[in-house]
Scaffold this motif. Structure first.
Motif, PDB file in Angstrom:
ATOM      1  N   ILE A 186       9.833   6.523  32.858  1.00 26.65           N
ATOM      2  CA  ILE A 186       9.147   7.577  32.120  1.00 26.65           C
ATOM      3  C   ILE A 186       7.979   8.084  32.967  1.00 26.65           C
ATOM      4  O   ILE A 186       7.251   7.297  33.570  1.00 26.65           O
ATOM      5  N   ASP A 187       7.800   9.380  33.020  1.00 25.74           N
ATOM      6  CA  ASP A 187       6.790   9.970  33.890  1.00 25.74           C
ATOM      7  C   ASP A 187       5.392   9.949  33.291  1.00 25.74           C
ATOM      8  O   ASP A 187       4.404   9.774  34.013  1.00 25.74           O
ATOM      9  N   GLN A 188       5.310  10.159  31.972  1.00 24.42           N
ATOM     10  CA  GLN A 188       4.012  10.266  31.322  1.00 24.42           C
ATOM     11  C   GLN A 188       4.147   9.861  29.860  1.00 24.42           C
ATOM     12  O   GLN A 188       5.167  10.121  29.228  1.00 24.42           O
ATOM     13  N   VAL A 189       3.113   9.232  29.330  1.00 23.54           N
ATOM     14  CA  VAL A 189       3.061   8.924  27.901  1.00 23.54           C
ATOM     15  C   VAL A 189       1.779   9.524  27.334  1.00 23.54           C
ATOM     16  O   VAL A 189       0.759   9.628  28.028  1.00 23.54           O
ATOM     17  N   LEU A 190       1.858   9.926  26.064  1.00 18.96           N
ATOM     18  CA  LEU A 190       0.701  10.472  25.364  1.00 18.96           C
ATOM     19  C   LEU A 190       0.382   9.590  24.173  1.00 18.96           C
ATOM     20  O   LEU A 190       1.206   9.431  23.265  1.00 18.96           O
ATOM     21  N   LEU A 191      -0.811   9.002  24.179  1.00 16.45           N
ATOM     22  CA  LEU A 191      -1.294   8.189  23.072  1.00 16.45           C
ATOM     23  C   LEU A 191      -2.044   9.078  22.094  1.00 16.45           C
ATOM     24  O   LEU A 191      -2.641  10.072  22.481  1.00 16.45           O
ATOM     25  N   GLU A 192      -2.044   8.705  20.835  1.00 20.98           N
ATOM     26  CA  GLU A 192      -2.696   9.545  19.837  1.00 20.98           C
ATOM     27  C   GLU A 192      -4.205   9.282  19.775  1.00 20.98           C
ATOM     28  O   GLU A 192      -4.641   8.141  19.683  1.00 20.98           O
ATOM     29  N   VAL A 193      -4.962  10.364  19.822  1.00 23.12           N
ATOM     30  CA  VAL A 193      -6.393  10.322  19.526  1.00 23.12           C
ATOM     31  C   VAL A 193      -6.592  11.146  18.258  1.00 23.12           C
ATOM     32  O   VAL A 193      -6.479  12.374  18.286  1.00 23.12           O
ATOM     33  N   PRO A 194      -6.838  10.505  17.127  1.00 25.29           N
ATOM     34  CA  PRO A 194      -6.878  11.223  15.846  1.00 25.29           C
ATOM     35  C   PRO A 194      -8.120  12.095  15.690  1.00 25.29           C
ATOM     36  O   PRO A 194      -9.061  12.030  16.484  1.00 25.29           O
ATOM     37  N   ASP A 195      -8.104  12.895  14.630  1.00 19.94           N
ATOM     38  CA  ASP A 195      -9.201  13.824  14.338  1.00 19.94           C
ATOM     39  C   ASP A 195     -10.326  13.077  13.622  1.00 19.94           C
ATOM     40  O   ASP A 195     -10.553  13.249  12.434  1.00 19.94           O
ATOM     41  N   LEU A 196     -11.033  12.275  14.391  1.00 23.25           N
ATOM     42  CA  LEU A 196     -12.130  11.472  13.868  1.00 23.25           C
ATOM     43  C   LEU A 196     -13.456  11.988  14.413  1.00 23.25           C
ATOM     44  O   LEU A 196     -13.491  12.738  15.394  1.00 23.25           O
ATOM     45  N   PRO A 197     -14.574  11.572  13.821  1.00 24.98           N
ATOM     46  CA  PRO A 197     -15.878  11.962  14.362  1.00 24.98           C
ATOM     47  C   PRO A 197     -16.080  11.458  15.792  1.00 24.98           C
ATOM     48  O   PRO A 197     -15.414  10.521  16.249  1.00 24.98           O
ATOM     49  N   ARG A 198     -17.020  12.053  16.474  1.00 27.26           N
ATOM     50  CA  ARG A 198     -17.278  11.793  17.886  1.00 27.26           C
ATOM     51  C   ARG A 198     -17.397  10.311  18.217  1.00 27.26           C
ATOM     52  O   ARG A 198     -16.716   9.801  19.124  1.00 27.26           O
ATOM     53  N   ASP A 199     -18.276   9.600  17.519  1.00 31.74           N
ATOM     54  CA  ASP A 199     -18.522   8.206  17.877  1.00 31.74           C
ATOM     55  C   ASP A 199     -17.281   7.348  17.699  1.00 31.74           C
ATOM     56  O   ASP A 199     -17.024   6.434  18.499  1.00 31.74           O
ATOM     57  N   GLU A 200     -16.505   7.624  16.663  1.00 29.84           N
ATOM     58  CA  GLU A 200     -15.280   6.853  16.436  1.00 29.84           C
ATOM     59  C   GLU A 200     -14.247   7.139  17.521  1.00 29.84           C
ATOM     60  O   GLU A 200     -13.531   6.238  17.964  1.00 29.84           O
ATOM     61  N   VAL A 201     -14.157   8.398  17.949  1.00 27.96           N
ATOM     62  CA  VAL A 201     -13.219   8.750  19.020  1.00 27.96           C
ATOM     63  C   VAL A 201     -13.612   8.067  20.322  1.00 27.96           C
ATOM     64  O   VAL A 201     -12.772   7.485  21.020  1.00 27.96           O
ATOM     65  N   LEU A 202     -14.887   8.106  20.682  1.00 24.61           N
ATOM     66  CA  LEU A 202     -15.326   7.479  21.932  1.00 24.61           C
ATOM     67  C   LEU A 202     -15.093   5.971  21.907  1.00 24.61           C
ATOM     68  O   LEU A 202     -14.713   5.371  22.922  1.00 24.61           O
ATOM     69  N   SER A 203     -15.300   5.348  20.760  1.00 24.39           N
ATOM     70  CA  SER A 203     -15.034   3.917  20.631  1.00 24.39           C
ATOM     71  C   SER A 203     -13.552   3.625  20.812  1.00 24.39           C
ATOM     72  O   SER A 203     -13.160   2.650  21.477  1.00 24.39           O
ATOM     73  N   LEU A 204     -12.697   4.479  20.233  1.00 32.35           N
ATOM     74  CA  LEU A 204     -11.250   4.311  20.400  1.00 32.35           C
ATOM     75  C   LEU A 204     -10.852   4.454  21.861  1.00 32.35           C
ATOM     76  O   LEU A 204     -10.030   3.670  22.375  1.00 32.35           O
ATOM     77  N   LEU A 205     -11.423   5.429  22.556  1.00 30.46           N
ATOM     78  CA  LEU A 205     -11.086   5.610  23.967  1.00 30.46           C
ATOM     79  C   LEU A 205     -11.461   4.382  24.793  1.00 30.46           C
ATOM     80  O   LEU A 205     -10.740   4.005  25.729  1.00 30.46           O
ATOM     81  N   ASP A 206     -12.573   3.759  24.461  1.00 31.59           N
ATOM     82  CA  ASP A 206     -12.958   2.533  25.169  1.00 31.59           C
ATOM     83  C   ASP A 206     -11.903   1.446  24.973  1.00 31.59           C
ATOM     84  O   ASP A 206     -11.599   0.686  25.906  1.00 31.59           O
ATOM     85  N   ARG A 207     -11.351   1.358  23.765  1.00 27.80           N
ATOM     86  CA  ARG A 207     -10.319   0.348  23.492  1.00 27.80           C
ATOM     87  C   ARG A 207      -8.986   0.668  24.174  1.00 27.80           C
ATOM     88  O   ARG A 207      -8.259  -0.236  24.584  1.00 27.80           O
ATOM     89  N   LEU A 208      -8.694   1.967  24.302  1.00 27.41           N
ATOM     90  CA  LEU A 208      -7.422   2.392  24.923  1.00 27.41           C
ATOM     91  C   LEU A 208      -7.480   2.426  26.447  1.00 27.41           C
ATOM     92  O   LEU A 208      -6.436   2.354  27.117  1.00 27.41           O
ATOM     93  N   ALA A 209      -8.663   2.538  27.004  1.00 28.65           N
ATOM     94  CA  ALA A 209      -8.802   2.748  28.445  1.00 28.65           C
ATOM     95  C   ALA A 209      -8.092   1.713  29.314  1.00 28.65           C
ATOM     96  O   ALA A 209      -7.523   2.077  30.356  1.00 28.65           O
ATOM     97  N   PRO A 210      -8.069   0.401  28.952  1.00 30.76           N
ATOM     98  CA  PRO A 210      -7.354  -0.556  29.800  1.00 30.76           C
ATOM     99  C   PRO A 210      -5.865  -0.237  29.967  1.00 30.76           C
ATOM    100  O   PRO A 210      -5.238  -0.697  30.948  1.00 30.76           O
ATOM    101  N   LEU A 211      -5.293   0.551  29.063  1.00 27.65           N
ATOM    102  CA  LEU A 211      -3.867   0.891  29.166  1.00 27.65           C
ATOM    103  C   LEU A 211      -3.577   1.862  30.296  1.00 27.65           C
ATOM    104  O   LEU A 211      -2.410   2.061  30.654  1.00 27.65           O
ATOM    105  N   THR A 212      -4.608   2.483  30.866  1.00 21.32           N
ATOM    106  CA  THR A 212      -4.389   3.438  31.946  1.00 21.32           C
ATOM    107  C   THR A 212      -4.224   2.753  33.288  1.00 21.32           C
ATOM    108  O   THR A 212      -3.838   3.391  34.276  1.00 21.32           O
ATOM    109  N   ALA A 213      -4.525   1.466  33.353  1.00 22.77           N
ATOM    110  CA  ALA A 213      -4.482   0.753  34.638  1.00 22.77           C
ATOM    111  C   ALA A 213      -3.043   0.565  35.114  1.00 22.77           C
ATOM    112  O   ALA A 213      -2.143   0.391  34.315  1.00 22.77           O
TER     113      ALA A 213
END
Length: 278
Positions: free
Chosen positions: A251-278
């Motif tokens: 598979i060439d690319q995957v897209l993970l869901e980032v929901p329509d949440l407030p700013r702080d909740e989105v940034l916290s989610l990105l921190d949790r998802l970031a290790p998956l980019t390695a």
């Protein structure tokens, strides 16, 4: 394999420019944004996901405007529509918008497309549910002509363009990659017929190896090189083991869901998802 995200950019959620910068800082590869031009109040079309229509569907920013702001705050992040409802867009205006975005972003745009499901929404744009895929194909072919020909023209059942100049041209040659969403065999026929990649959803029972094999067989059946067609999986599971299977399947690319949440909740989610980019 590239790991990106998809997101409904809403008027009540995180700013698209801030989201894009946060994604690039955390090494995500791409940001794909969803769209609906409007939602008719009649609600004749049932929500495909079942139940009431989520609030985000009626509150999305224009995808190209959102991606322009995202482009301005990033240098490497790929920028895509996931998906643009082509039957609801004038092909000449959309071709110019995309070419401008691709040029101004340094060639980072990916054109995810679909036919749409909301009958009353598309009808208010003059499109018909029964012919939306024929209309989509002609509009895509017309846009290709506008992107690649100095004096572009197109003659079809739905689209007619007399010889015309249309600039700028996209940075990417011959044009930004066109990725078609859907999971059926008809979708795959359209992918190999006039697109550059496939954008299936990772629903229940989705097997990345089977998906790659389906696309390969369909491409070979019409004489296209399977290696020239990419697969980007929409709503991939945010789990390392699952993504390893996607990677092994090619598979060439995957897209993970980032929901329509407030700013702080989105940034916290990105921190949790970031290790998956390695």
């Amino acid at each position: 394999m590239r790991v990106g995200v998809f997101h409904f950019p809403t008027d009540y959620g995180i700013d698209p420019a801030e989201l894009a910068a946060a994604l690039e800082a955390r090494n995500f590869a791409s940001l794909f944004v969803c769209e609906h031009t409007h939602i008719p109040v009649s609600r004749r079309s049932p929500f495909p996901g079942g139940g009431p229509l989520p609030k985000r569907y009626a509150h999305t920013h224009d995808p190209f405007m959102a991606l322009a702001f995202a482009a301005a705050t990033t240098k490497r992040l790929r920028l895509g529509t996931g998906v643009c409802l082509v039957p609801q867009h004038d092909p000449i205006i959309t071709a110019k918008t995309i070419a401008s975005l691709d040029q101004l972003s340094g060639g980072r745009f990916e054109f995810g497309i679909g036919g749409g499901w909301n009958v009353e929404e598309m009808e208010q744009h003059g499109a018909r549910y029964e012919t939306r895929f024929k209309l989509m194909r002609e509009r895509v072919l017309a846009m290709k002509a506008l992107w690649t020909e100095e004096e572009a023209s197109f003659e079809g059942e739905f689209v007619r363009i007399e010889p015309s100049w249309c600039y700028p041209k996209p940075v990417q040659r011959p044009h930004p990659p066109i990725l078609l969403g859907g999971e059926t065999d008809l979708t795959l026929k359209r992918v190999v017929g006039f697109c550059d990649g496939w954008l299936p959803r990772a629903g229940a029972g989705f097997d990345p190896a089977v998906a790659r094999d389906r696309l390969r067989r369909m491409a070979e059946g019409v004489g296209r090189d399977p290696a020239s067609l990419s697969i980007t999986v929409f709503r991939a599971p945010p789990e390392a083991a699952a993504l390893d299977r996607y990677r092994q399947a090619g598979i060439d690319q995957v897209l993970l869901e980032v929901p329509d949440l407030p700013r702080d909740e989105v940034l916290s989610l990105l921190d949790r998802l970031a290790p998956l980019t390695a």
